[in-house]
Write a protein that holds these residues in place. Structure first.
Motif, mmCIF file in Angstrom:
data_model
loop_
_atom_site.group_PDB
_atom_site.id
_atom_site.type_symbol
_atom_site.label_atom_id
_atom_site.label_comp_id
_atom_site.label_asym_id
_atom_site.label_seq_id
_atom_site.Cartn_x
_atom_site.Cartn_y
_atom_site.Cartn_z
ATOM 1 N N TYR A 318 0.830 -1.211 0.000
ATOM 2 C CA TYR A 318 0.000 0.000 0.000
ATOM 3 C C TYR A 318 0.863 1.258 0.000
ATOM 4 O O TYR A 318 0.611 2.197 -0.775
ATOM 5 N N SER A 326 1.025 7.875 -6.536
ATOM 6 C CA SER A 326 0.514 9.160 -6.082
ATOM 7 C C SER A 326 1.578 10.248 -6.135
ATOM 8 O O SER A 326 1.310 11.390 -6.511
ATOM 9 N N ILE A 429 -7.260 -0.173 -0.652
ATOM 10 C CA ILE A 429 -7.103 0.708 -1.820
ATOM 11 C C ILE A 429 -8.452 1.290 -2.224
ATOM 12 O O ILE A 429 -8.571 2.489 -2.527
ATOM 13 N N GLN A 430 -9.504 0.487 -2.225
ATOM 14 C CA GLN A 430 -10.829 0.976 -2.594
ATOM 15 C C GLN A 430 -11.356 2.002 -1.588
ATOM 16 O O GLN A 430 -12.031 2.968 -1.963
ATOM 17 N N TYR A 433 -9.267 5.294 -2.431
ATOM 18 C CA TYR A 433 -8.777 5.428 -3.802
ATOM 19 C C TYR A 433 -8.750 6.886 -4.272
ATOM 20 O O TYR A 433 -7.991 7.251 -5.171
ATOM 21 N N ARG A 434 -9.571 7.770 -3.686
ATOM 22 C CA ARG A 434 -9.598 9.170 -4.103
ATOM 23 C C ARG A 434 -8.286 9.881 -3.745
ATOM 24 O O ARG A 434 -7.943 10.891 -4.379
ATOM 25 N N LEU A 436 -5.306 8.406 -3.767
ATOM 26 C CA LEU A 436 -4.150 7.774 -4.396
ATOM 27 C C LEU A 436 -3.679 8.560 -5.608
ATOM 28 O O LEU A 436 -4.446 9.239 -6.256
#
Length: 436
Positions: A318, A326, A429-430, A433-434, A436
């Motif tokens: 992660y 990112s 991650i989900q 996700y915004r 990343l």
């Protein structure tokens, strides 16, 4: 100088025993370094730690076992002395105190010397993603809690561990020491694998911490040193369980080989006494009892270790996604440092799974070997009854490792745990996700 590890206890006329103990923690640490070779040789010669042969493979196994003893005593995670007169291990309160103080010092070194502030890569990730910093704090707390619980439970259960180790020593000395072990290659292999994995894990930690930090400072070196010693203490605690499992596997392997020998003798028309089968059944029953007691002592520790390995990989991937995607930073030699840490964590995790599966598979082979007696014609009634008792026992009792009363440790569960960790990575991650 007398050996502080060996309590040369002799029973006096009034029934008392005299023991020699270190008088201070500093003196204990000094004597550990000076007298460990002699004590290690005595335990190795006691039989339980005897290698499987006399070749290079067996010598490497003996060296690995001796190294595990040295490191465990020095780091205070093996609080036992050896009585050479009775061939027994005895729990030492002095070594327990020494281990508690020493490992508490390691934890204090890690807490008071923050290595993350000296690692620009981690600080960039934390500034870019606040969730990553929060998750990392939770992981730090989980790691320190895991180390503390492992050490405290190990010392708390040291009395039961002492009984199990002494029973294994008795089994080796009175029942298994005369058997040839040249063909038991899996024993040597798993002993060596564990020794190599412990060394690689510590080296990987050094590479990961120092390789990610371009600025070296005294704070960084103190923190990394404490972290490596703390990691080594945890790995050695897990190694004790690993070695106990491979010794139980070796004894079950001997029982299976003796059953095969009896089958061959009957097939060649030789006479087999029912007492021989009953003797093997008694040994098998004792091994399963020791196995159950061993699993009940180390279940929480091993679950915490396996969770820590998987959690470290999830968070590592992660953080790497944030760093490479990112922050739009080009990959360099740091990718090698990152990948080697993930691979070694996964290999060590899988080794813990594989050794339990090996013992379980060997236990299932016992039932398969017993079925071979059905092909023998004109079997003696007493021998047939003994074989039936053995087969019935194997039907109701199996050599398996059940942790926390929830799951059995084998290949199937290992795949499930690895898959679950991957799913947790996807969920993480989900969820964010915004950012990343």
């Amino acid at each position: 100088m007398r050996n502080p590890f060996i309590s040369n206890s002799r029973t006096m006329g009034d029934g008392r025993k005299t023991f020699l103990h270190p008088t201070s923690l500093i003196e204990t640490g000094t004597r550990l370094l000076k007298s460990a070779p002699q004590h290690s040789r005595l335990i190795l010669r006691s039989g339980m730690f005897r290698p499987s042969g006399s070749g290079l493979r067996s010598r490497l196994s003996g060296l690995t076992l001796k190294g595990a003893l040295y490191a465990s005593w020095i780091l205070g995670v093996f609080p036992f002395t050896y009585d050479c007169w009775t061939r027994k291990l005895h729990r030492s309160k002095w070594l327990i105190v020494y281990g508690l103080v020493l490992n508490a010092a390691f934890i204090a070194m890690v807490v008071t010397n923050d290595t993350e502030s000296e690692t620009p890569i981690k600080m960039q990730v934390f500034h870019r993603n606040a969730l990553a910093e929060q998750v990392n704090r939770v992981h730090d707390v989980q790691t320190l809690s895991m180390v503390s619980l492992m050490l405290l439970r190990g010392f708390w259960k040291s009395g039961e561990i002492e009984k199990i180790m002494n029973e294994l020593l008795d089994l080796q000395h009175f029942h298994f020491r005369h058997y040839s072990l040249e063909k038991c290659c899996s024993f040597d292999r798993f002993v060596q694998y564990k020794g190599v994995s412990v060394i690689l894990e510590v080296v990987s930690m050094l590479i990961l911490e120092l390789g990610m930090s371009p600025n070296f400072s005294s704070q960084l070196f103190i923190g990394v040193s404490g972290l490596c010693f703390m990691l080594l203490a945890v790995l050695l605690g897990a190694t004790h369980f690993h070695l106990a499992v491979v010794f139980i596997y070796r004894y079950v392997w001997i029982v299976n080989r003796e059953l095969l020998r009896l089958v061959n003798n009957l097939a060649n028309g030789e006479t087999v006494e029912s007492g021989q089968v009953d003797y093997l059944l008694n040994l098998y029953h004792r091994l399963l009892e020791l196995n159950d007691r061993l699993a009940s002592i180390y279940d929480y520790q091993m679950v915490l270790v396996m969770i820590s390995f998987l959690l470290a990989n999830v968070l590592g991937i992660y953080f790497f996604i944030i760093y490479s995607i990112s922050l739009h930073i080009e990959l360099d030699i740091k990718i090698v440092v990152f990948v080697q840490a993930l691979v070694l964590n996964m290999l060590d995790f899988w080794l813990n799974i594989e050794v339990c599966d090996l013992a379980e598979t060997t236990g299932r082979q016992t039932s398969t070997i017993l079925k071979l007696f059905n092909d023998i014609e004109h079997l003696d009634v007493k021998v047939e009854r003994s074989i039936s008792d053995f087969a019935l026992f194997c039907t109701h009792r199996r050599l398996r490792f059940r942790h926390c009363g929830l799951f059995y440790v084998n290949y199937e569960m290992g795949f499930r745990m690895a898959l679950t960790s991957f799913l947790y990575l996807l969920f993480l991650i989900q969820f964010d996700y915004r950012n990343l």
